[in-house]
Design an enzyme around this catalytic site. Structure first.
Site, PDB file in Angstrom:
ATOM      1  N   ASP A  31       0.859  -1.189   0.000  1.00  0.00           N
ATOM      2  CA  ASP A  31       0.000   0.000   0.000  1.00  0.00           C
ATOM      3  C   ASP A  31       0.894   1.236   0.000  1.00  0.00           C
ATOM      4  O   ASP A  31       1.983   1.221   0.584  1.00  0.00           O
ATOM      5  CB  ASP A  31      -0.900   0.004   1.263  1.00  0.00           C
ATOM      6  CG  ASP A  31      -2.182   0.815   1.060  1.00  0.00           C
ATOM      7  OD1 ASP A  31      -3.277   0.239   1.148  1.00  0.00           O
ATOM      8  OD2 ASP A  31      -2.074   2.024   0.785  1.00  0.00           O
ATOM      9  N   ASP A  58       4.252   1.762  -4.313  1.00  0.00           N
ATOM     10  CA  ASP A  58       3.243   2.056  -5.328  1.00  0.00           C
ATOM     11  C   ASP A  58       3.212   0.900  -6.337  1.00  0.00           C
ATOM     12  O   ASP A  58       4.264   0.503  -6.856  1.00  0.00           O
ATOM     13  CB  ASP A  58       3.633   3.377  -6.031  1.00  0.00           C
ATOM     14  CG  ASP A  58       2.504   3.861  -6.931  1.00  0.00           C
ATOM     15  OD1 ASP A  58       2.220   5.064  -6.931  1.00  0.00           O
ATOM     16  OD2 ASP A  58       1.897   3.008  -7.607  1.00  0.00           O
ATOM     17  N   PHE A  80      -6.711  -4.630  -5.157  1.00  0.00           N
ATOM     18  CA  PHE A  80      -7.651  -3.603  -4.679  1.00  0.00           C
ATOM     19  C   PHE A  80      -7.160  -2.193  -5.015  1.00  0.00           C
ATOM     20  O   PHE A  80      -7.950  -1.270  -5.087  1.00  0.00           O
ATOM     21  CB  PHE A  80      -7.782  -3.674  -3.150  1.00  0.00           C
ATOM     22  CG  PHE A  80      -8.436  -4.924  -2.635  1.00  0.00           C
ATOM     23  CD1 PHE A  80      -7.677  -5.956  -2.092  1.00  0.00           C
ATOM     24  CD2 PHE A  80      -9.811  -5.073  -2.693  1.00  0.00           C
ATOM     25  CE1 PHE A  80      -8.284  -7.116  -1.595  1.00  0.00           C
ATOM     26  CE2 PHE A  80     -10.425  -6.235  -2.202  1.00  0.00           C
ATOM     27  CZ  PHE A  80      -9.652  -7.244  -1.652  1.00  0.00           C
ATOM     28  N   SER A 124     -16.463  -2.917 -10.328  1.00  0.00           N
ATOM     29  CA  SER A 124     -17.519  -2.123  -9.703  1.00  0.00           C
ATOM     30  C   SER A 124     -18.793  -2.155 -10.548  1.00  0.00           C
ATOM     31  O   SER A 124     -18.730  -2.277 -11.772  1.00  0.00           O
ATOM     32  CB  SER A 124     -17.027  -0.666  -9.581  1.00  0.00           C
ATOM     33  OG  SER A 124     -18.096   0.202  -9.320  1.00  0.00           O
ATOM     34  N   TYR A 148     -13.542   7.174 -13.758  1.00  0.00           N
ATOM     35  CA  TYR A 148     -13.295   6.090 -12.773  1.00  0.00           C
ATOM     36  C   TYR A 148     -13.889   4.787 -13.300  1.00  0.00           C
ATOM     37  O   TYR A 148     -13.204   3.767 -13.391  1.00  0.00           O
ATOM     38  CB  TYR A 148     -13.909   6.446 -11.409  1.00  0.00           C
ATOM     39  CG  TYR A 148     -14.147   5.217 -10.568  1.00  0.00           C
ATOM     40  CD1 TYR A 148     -15.429   4.678 -10.453  1.00  0.00           C
ATOM     41  CD2 TYR A 148     -13.091   4.567  -9.943  1.00  0.00           C
ATOM     42  CE1 TYR A 148     -15.653   3.525  -9.723  1.00  0.00           C
ATOM     43  CE2 TYR A 148     -13.309   3.417  -9.211  1.00  0.00           C
ATOM     44  CZ  TYR A 148     -14.593   2.897  -9.111  1.00  0.00           C
ATOM     45  OH  TYR A 148     -14.807   1.749  -8.396  1.00  0.00           O
ATOM     46  N   LYS A 152     -12.194   0.983 -14.697  1.00  0.00           N
ATOM     47  CA  LYS A 152     -12.604  -0.380 -14.277  1.00  0.00           C
ATOM     48  C   LYS A 152     -12.988  -1.204 -15.511  1.00  0.00           C
ATOM     49  O   LYS A 152     -12.575  -2.349 -15.666  1.00  0.00           O
ATOM     50  CB  LYS A 152     -13.784  -0.308 -13.308  1.00  0.00           C
ATOM     51  CG  LYS A 152     -13.451   0.274 -11.945  1.00  0.00           C
ATOM     52  CD  LYS A 152     -12.431  -0.580 -11.187  1.00  0.00           C
ATOM     53  CE  LYS A 152     -12.188  -0.065  -9.782  1.00  0.00           C
ATOM     54  NZ  LYS A 152     -11.158  -0.839  -9.062  1.00  0.00           N
ATOM     55  N   PHE A 177     -21.258  -3.707  -5.496  1.00  0.00           N
ATOM     56  CA  PHE A 177     -22.316  -2.698  -5.522  1.00  0.00           C
ATOM     57  C   PHE A 177     -21.931  -1.613  -4.510  1.00  0.00           C
ATOM     58  O   PHE A 177     -20.829  -1.059  -4.642  1.00  0.00           O
ATOM     59  CB  PHE A 177     -23.688  -3.375  -5.379  1.00  0.00           C
ATOM     60  CG  PHE A 177     -24.092  -3.928  -6.731  1.00  0.00           C
ATOM     61  CD1 PHE A 177     -23.420  -5.030  -7.281  1.00  0.00           C
ATOM     62  CD2 PHE A 177     -25.033  -3.286  -7.521  1.00  0.00           C
ATOM     63  CE1 PHE A 177     -23.717  -5.504  -8.557  1.00  0.00           C
ATOM     64  CE2 PHE A 177     -25.348  -3.764  -8.799  1.00  0.00           C
ATOM     65  CZ  PHE A 177     -24.686  -4.867  -9.315  1.00  0.00           C
ATOM     66  N   ASN A 198     -19.408   9.502  -0.434  1.00  0.00           N
ATOM     67  CA  ASN A 198     -20.443   8.481  -0.365  1.00  0.00           C
ATOM     68  C   ASN A 198     -21.445   8.737   0.769  1.00  0.00           C
ATOM     69  O   ASN A 198     -21.128   9.381   1.765  1.00  0.00           O
ATOM     70  CB  ASN A 198     -19.798   7.094  -0.204  1.00  0.00           C
ATOM     71  CG  ASN A 198     -18.970   6.706  -1.430  1.00  0.00           C
ATOM     72  OD1 ASN A 198     -17.825   6.332  -1.317  1.00  0.00           O
ATOM     73  ND2 ASN A 198     -19.574   6.799  -2.613  1.00  0.00           N
ATOM     74  N   ASP A 295     -25.667  10.833 -11.376  1.00  0.00           N
ATOM     75  CA  ASP A 295     -26.385   9.817 -10.581  1.00  0.00           C
ATOM     76  C   ASP A 295     -27.465   9.151 -11.418  1.00  0.00           C
ATOM     77  O   ASP A 295     -28.091   9.806 -12.263  1.00  0.00           O
ATOM     78  CB  ASP A 295     -27.058  10.480  -9.375  1.00  0.00           C
ATOM     79  CG  ASP A 295     -26.107  10.580  -8.188  1.00  0.00           C
ATOM     80  OD1 ASP A 295     -24.966  10.100  -8.312  1.00  0.00           O
ATOM     81  OD2 ASP A 295     -26.508  11.137  -7.160  1.00  0.00           O
TER      82      ASP A 295
HETATM   83  C1  WQD Z   1     -25.540   6.629  -2.966  1.00  0.00           C
HETATM   84  C2  WQD Z   1     -26.873   7.370  -3.015  1.00  0.00           C
HETATM   85  C3  WQD Z   1     -26.726   9.528  -4.032  1.00  0.00           C
HETATM   86  C4  WQD Z   1     -24.141  11.234  -0.874  1.00  0.00           C
HETATM   87  C5  WQD Z   1     -20.458   5.329  -5.911  1.00  0.00           C
HETATM   88  C6  WQD Z   1     -19.622   4.918  -7.087  1.00  0.00           C
HETATM   89  C7  WQD Z   1     -19.429   3.426  -7.091  1.00  0.00           C
HETATM   90  C8  WQD Z   1     -18.874   2.984  -5.765  1.00  0.00           C
HETATM   91  C9  WQD Z   1     -19.803   3.409  -4.644  1.00  0.00           C
HETATM   92  C10 WQD Z   1     -16.504   2.846  -5.978  1.00  0.00           C
HETATM   93  C11 WQD Z   1     -27.112   8.094  -4.328  1.00  0.00           C
HETATM   94  C12 WQD Z   1     -27.086   9.651  -2.551  1.00  0.00           C
HETATM   95  C13 WQD Z   1     -24.922  10.364  -1.631  1.00  0.00           C
HETATM   96  C14 WQD Z   1     -24.746  12.375  -0.284  1.00  0.00           C
HETATM   97  C15 WQD Z   1     -26.859  11.714  -1.210  1.00  0.00           C
HETATM   98  N1  WQD Z   1     -17.585   3.528  -5.574  1.00  0.00           N
HETATM   99  N2  WQD Z   1     -26.254  10.599  -1.791  1.00  0.00           N
HETATM  100  N3  WQD Z   1     -26.086  12.568  -0.481  1.00  0.00           N
HETATM  101  O1  WQD Z   1     -22.944   7.038  -6.311  1.00  0.00           O
HETATM  102  O2  WQD Z   1     -24.214   4.861  -5.782  1.00  0.00           O
HETATM  103  O3  WQD Z   1     -21.752   4.800  -6.064  1.00  0.00           O
HETATM  104  O4  WQD Z   1     -19.891   4.841  -4.713  1.00  0.00           O
HETATM  105  O5  WQD Z   1     -16.440   1.725  -6.401  1.00  0.00           O
HETATM  106  O6  WQD Z   1     -18.534   3.104  -8.123  1.00  0.00           O
HETATM  107  O7  WQD Z   1     -20.323   5.250  -8.278  1.00  0.00           O
HETATM  108  O8  WQD Z   1     -22.706   5.884  -4.055  1.00  0.00           O
HETATM  109  O9  WQD Z   1     -22.782   6.687  -1.733  1.00  0.00           O
HETATM  110  O10 WQD Z   1     -22.153   8.344  -3.564  1.00  0.00           O
HETATM  111  O11 WQD Z   1     -24.522   7.550  -3.374  1.00  0.00           O
HETATM  112  O12 WQD Z   1     -28.092  11.928  -1.376  1.00  0.00           O
HETATM  113  O13 WQD Z   1     -24.095  13.210   0.412  1.00  0.00           O
HETATM  114  O14 WQD Z   1     -26.874   8.373  -2.002  1.00  0.00           O
HETATM  115  O15 WQD Z   1     -27.472  10.464  -4.810  1.00  0.00           O
HETATM  116  O16 WQD Z   1     -28.504   8.015  -4.620  1.00  0.00           O
HETATM  117  P1  WQD Z   1     -23.005   5.717  -5.615  1.00  0.00           P
HETATM  118  P2  WQD Z   1     -22.976   7.170  -3.129  1.00  0.00           P
END
Ligand code: WQD
Length: 326
Positions: A31, A58, A80, A124, A148, A152, A177, A198, A295
């Site tokens: 890492d 790296d 990872f 992903s 991103y 993948k 997921f 997230n 989204d």
């Molecule tokens: C989840 C839901 C947002 C934050 C991403 C990547 C995916 C993986 C997981 C890497 C959505 C809503 C979010 C906030 C919100 N990452 N939300 N307010 O976008 O489904 O997936 O992360 O592998 O590749 O695409 O995850 O947690 O960002 O969003 O309302 O402050 O929560 O709109 O509906 P996402 P997320």
């Protein structure tokens, strides 16, 4: 059986490392701490009571990879390491393409040099783009909406071409997921640097008072309560999926196998807020704001293939995910 984990101190990597050590596997980790902390190493040793070999470096750097393969007989690699923030990738595409693809190419070249062809790749659900129907199956069309996701998908194509060129390769691609939660010890978890992108880490920061209020990105989607629906999966269930993938590679000696790792159940943002409040007793202050660019309304998996072929399924509940996150 000696396993090399790249990104071993990261969110999914560290939880998988714990599961491997608990099952008596010998593990080597690498890492560069670009999105993780060195203290994770000691915390993993505390949780498992086991030791493992660690190299700071790296994965793009073939010199360190040669050193690792020279000093350890590696049987299987779980990859990872990689940048993973969707939003950041749209602002810094070159950094994402350089890092995520170069690291994988260097790793695969050195593995081939040392005749190590067992490879598990952290992919992903983002490679499905906007699904035409639900739940999502592994044979669905693939498309991406951000750099991103494109890294993948590109790596998946590289792996398919690699296998076609040389059937000695024995590969599992795992499409995650939405990973959430943490090891029950609370010693390792998701600790994004800065303001979390997230949902769950953001909810935790609001519940702890560190952040003022959760912004819910739109409540006008075509979903039961108007907010986005996702397939949240506990990170420990996800880690256990990697053990099953590793056992699959121990059984096979050639092939390329692709699996969704999800629960098959979709929950909305408001469902998550409610579940978090009920399981922790903490209030989550929120407001509805505009949709976030990129989204999609709804995304959840059909995890049947992993159940049939890996004998794996997620077992942790929404309550577990919220409690362990907190
Ligand atoms: C989840 C839901 C947002 C934050 C991403 C990547 C995916 C993986 C997981 C890497 C959505 C809503 C979010 C906030 C919100 N990452 N939300 N307010 O976008 O489904 O997936 O992360 O592998 O590749 O695409 O995850 O947690 O960002 O969003 O309302 O402050 O929560 O709109 O509906 P996402 P997320």
């Amino acid at each position: 059986m000696k396993v090399l984990l790249t990104g071993s101190c990261g969110y999914i990597g560290s939880h998988t490392l714990v599961e491997l050590l608990d099952r008596g596997y010998e593990v080597v980790g690498i890492d560069n701490f670009s999105n993780s902390k060195r203290e994770v190493i000691d915390n993993i040793k505390k949780i498992t009571g086991k030791d493992f070999v660690f190299y700071e470096g790296d994965v793009c750097d073939k010199t360190i990879l040669e050193k690792i393969f020279n000093e350890n007989k590696i049987d299987i690699v779980i990859h990872f390491a990689g940048y993973k923030a969707v939003g950041e990738s749209t602002l810094k595409p070159l950094m994402y393409y350089r890092n995520n693809i170069d690291s994988t190419l260097s790793l695969l070249e050195v593995m081939d040099e040392y005749n190590c062809h067992n490879f598990i790749f952290s992919s992903s659900a983002t490679v499905y783009g906007k699904p035409h129907t639900l739940p999502i199956k592994e044979n669905f069309p693939l498309s991406t909406t951000n750099p991103y996701g494109t890294t993948k998908l590109t790596i998946e194509y590289i792996l398919k071409d690699l296998y076609k060129s040389n059937n000695d390769w024995n590969i599992v691609i795992l499409r995650y997921f939405n990973p959430v939660g943490a090891h029950e010890s609370g010693l390792i978890g998701e600790e994004p640097q800065g303001i979390p992108n997230n949902l769950m880490p953001y909810i935790v920061r609001v519940a702890s008072g560190e952040l003022e209020q959760l912004s819910i990105f739109g409540n006008d989607y075509n979903t039961p309560d108007g907010t986005g629906v996702r397939d949240y999966i506990h990170v420990v269930d996800l880690a256990k999926g990697h053990i099953k993938a590793l056992e699959k590679l121990e059984k096979e000696n050639s092939g390329i196998y692709i699996y969704n790792l999800g629960t098959g159940v979709g929950y909305s943002v408001l469902d998550m807020v409610k579940a978090f409040e009920e399981s922790t007793g903490k209030k989550v202050n929120y407001k509805i704001v505009e949709r976030r660019a990129g989204d999609i309304a709804t995304c959840y998996s059909d995890p049947q293939k992993a159940k049939n072929e890996l004998h794996w399924e997620a077992t942790k509940t929404l309550n577990d995910m919220c409690k362990d996150s907190w």
